[in-house]
Design a protein around this motif. Structure first.
Motif, PDB file in Angstrom:
ATOM      1  N   GLU A 248     -58.344 -26.569 -29.581  1.00 33.77           N
ATOM      2  CA  GLU A 248     -59.518 -25.912 -30.167  1.00 33.77           C
ATOM      3  C   GLU A 248     -60.035 -24.730 -29.346  1.00 33.77           C
ATOM      4  O   GLU A 248     -60.811 -23.922 -29.854  1.00 33.77           O
ATOM      5  CB  GLU A 248     -60.659 -26.924 -30.320  1.00 33.77           C
ATOM      6  N   LEU A 249     -59.669 -24.685 -28.068  1.00 30.59           N
ATOM      7  CA  LEU A 249     -60.264 -23.664 -27.189  1.00 30.59           C
ATOM      8  C   LEU A 249     -59.419 -22.399 -27.118  1.00 30.59           C
ATOM      9  O   LEU A 249     -58.185 -22.454 -27.140  1.00 30.59           O
ATOM     10  CB  LEU A 249     -60.440 -24.217 -25.770  1.00 30.59           C
ATOM     11  N   LEU A 250     -60.096 -21.261 -27.004  1.00 33.82           N
ATOM     12  CA  LEU A 250     -59.398 -20.008 -26.765  1.00 33.82           C
ATOM     13  C   LEU A 250     -58.746 -20.049 -25.388  1.00 33.82           C
ATOM     14  O   LEU A 250     -59.193 -20.772 -24.483  1.00 33.82           O
ATOM     15  CB  LEU A 250     -60.385 -18.833 -26.846  1.00 33.82           C
ATOM     16  N   ALA A 251     -57.675 -19.248 -25.235  1.00 32.58           N
ATOM     17  CA  ALA A 251     -56.844 -19.336 -24.031  1.00 32.58           C
ATOM     18  C   ALA A 251     -57.635 -19.101 -22.743  1.00 32.58           C
ATOM     19  O   ALA A 251     -57.417 -19.781 -21.735  1.00 32.58           O
ATOM     20  CB  ALA A 251     -55.692 -18.340 -24.133  1.00 32.58           C
ATOM     21  N   ASP A 252     -58.582 -18.134 -22.757  1.00 34.55           N
ATOM     22  CA  ASP A 252     -59.203 -17.760 -21.482  1.00 34.55           C
ATOM     23  C   ASP A 252     -60.499 -18.523 -21.174  1.00 34.55           C
ATOM     24  O   ASP A 252     -61.239 -18.127 -20.269  1.00 34.55           O
ATOM     25  CB  ASP A 252     -59.423 -16.245 -21.414  1.00 34.55           C
ATOM     26  N   VAL A 253     -60.767 -19.617 -21.909  1.00 34.85           N
ATOM     27  CA  VAL A 253     -61.953 -20.418 -21.596  1.00 34.85           C
ATOM     28  C   VAL A 253     -61.678 -21.260 -20.350  1.00 34.85           C
ATOM     29  O   VAL A 253     -60.649 -21.924 -20.259  1.00 34.85           O
ATOM     30  CB  VAL A 253     -62.310 -21.354 -22.774  1.00 34.85           C
TER      31      VAL A 253
END
Lengths: 208, 208
Positions: free
Chosen positions: B139-144
Motif C-alpha cells: 500500500e505504501l509509496l516506494a519512498d515512504v
C-alpha cells in the motif's frame, strides 16, 4: 533630563512581561507566582500592580501577544515563505523565551482555566494568507482548500513541537519539520513548485 | 465467601486510578489534590497510601498506562487499520476519561516536572507496526520511511487534538482528522490503495 513618565511605564511593563515569560517558561503556570516574577523583574509591588493585578492577567498578556514576540521578514513569497516561516518559528522556540512561554501557555492553558483558541486562530490566518499568495502564484494543486490546510498545518505544527520538546528540548525540531513537509507537500504543491523549494541544508544548523 | 484480599486490592487500585483520571481531567495536574481524589474514590487514607504515595505517583500511573486504557479491535489491516485507529482514538478522547486524562498529562507534563516521551513513543511503535503491515500489503509509496512517517503522524495527531480541544472540546476532532488524512495520504499511499480507503461517512456521527 528625566525620562518621560509614560516611556518609563512602557519599559517597566516590558521588563515585567519578559520576567513573567522566563518564569512561565521555567515553572509553567502553576509553578509561577507573582512574587517570583517581581523578584526576577526587580520591580516593586506598586510597579507590578500598576500594570498587572494577578498571575492570571500576566499569563493572558503573554498568551495574547504571541505574534508580536516574533518578527519574521524574508524575501521569499507564497509556499516558500510559509516553509521558511515554520523553520523560523522553530528557531524562535529554541531561543526566544517570550515566544516559547506564550506557546507553552497556549498548549497548557487548561492549567489556568482558559479555553481560548485565539493564538491558534492567528496562526491559521497568517498561514492562510501565505497559502492564498501561493494560490495566486500557481503553486497549489487544484483541490487544496487553503483554509482547511492552514488548520491542519497549525494543529500538526503544534503537536510536532510538543513531541520534539518532550523528546529533545526541541533540538530535533528542524529535522521533524523537514519530515512534516515531506509528507504534506505532495498533497499541496504542484510538482513544478515542489522542484523549486529549498529547505535548510543542514537543519541542525538552525539549532545552533 | 469474602472476596479474596488480592482481588479487593486490585479493585481498589482501579477505583483510585479512575477517580484520579476524573480529577486530572477536570482540574489538570496542579488543580488536583490527593484529598480530592480520595473523596471521589471514596477510599480511606490508608487505602490510598497502600497503593499511591503522592499525587505525582498517581499522575505517573495515569500517564504510564495510556495504551491499556483503550481497546482497539477491528477486522481491517495495514493503512485502513491505521486510519480506523485514529478515528477510534478520537472517540475515546471524547468518551473515555482515563485515556483523556492520560493524554492531558502527556501534553502538560511540564506541569509536574516530567519530561518523558514514553507515551508518544508507544504510539510511534504502534503506528510503525501498522505501517510495516501496509508496506507488506503493497500500500505504501516506494519512498515512504515508515518510522519517519509514524513520528510525523504522532506529532501531528497530538497537536490536532489539542487545537480541537481548545476550539470545540473535541467535537470537531473527527472532521479535523478527515482533513489531516486528506493532506497526508497522497505522500504515503499508492493511488490504488487510496481508492479503497473508507472514512467515517459522517464524521460527526463519531461525536455522538
Amino acid at each position: 533630563m528625566a525620562e518621560p513618565k509614560q516611556e518609563r511605564a512602557v519599559k517597566t511593563r516590558e521588563t515585567i512581561l519578559y520576567a513573567a515569560a522566563e518564569i512561565f517558561d521555567e515553572c509553567g503556570y502553576s509553578g509561577a507566582s507573582i512574587s517570583k516574577i517581581m523578584n526576577r523583574a526587580q520591580v516593586t509591588q506598586g510597579g507590578m500592580y500598576f500594570h498587572f493585578k494577578s498571575k492570571r492577567s500576566l499569563a493572558q498578556a503573554v498568551l495574547a501577544h504571541q505574534q508580536e514576540f516574533v518578527h519574521f521578514s524574508v524575501e521569499t513569497a507564497g509556499l516558500q515563505k510559509l516553509i521558511d516561516l515554520t523553520f523560523f518559528l522553530a528557531r524562535e522556540l529554541q531561543n526566544n523565551v517570550l515566544f516559547r512561554a506564550s506557546v507553552r501557555l497556549a498548549v497548557e492553558q487548561g492549567e489556568f482555566g482558559a479555553r481560548d483558541d485565539t493564538a491558534y486562530q492567528e496562526w491559521v490566518n497568517e498561514f492562510h494568507a501565505l497559502l492564498r499568495e501561493a494560490r495566486n502564484q500557481g503553486e497549489l494543486l487544484a483541490d487544496v482548500d487553503e483554509a482547511e490546510f492552514a488548520n491542519v498545518l497549525v494543529g500538526a505544527y503544534s503537536g510536532i513541537q510538543v513531541f520534539s520538546n518532550v523528546s529533545s528540548e526541541r533540538v530535533d525540531l528542524p529535522e521533524r519539520l523537514v519530515s512534516m513537509w515531506r509528507y504534506l507537500l505532495p498533497a499541496v504543491a504542484t510538482p513544478q513548485a515542489r522542484a523549486k523549494f529549498s529547505f535548510p541544508v543542514d537543519p541542525q544548523r538552525l539549532a545552533a
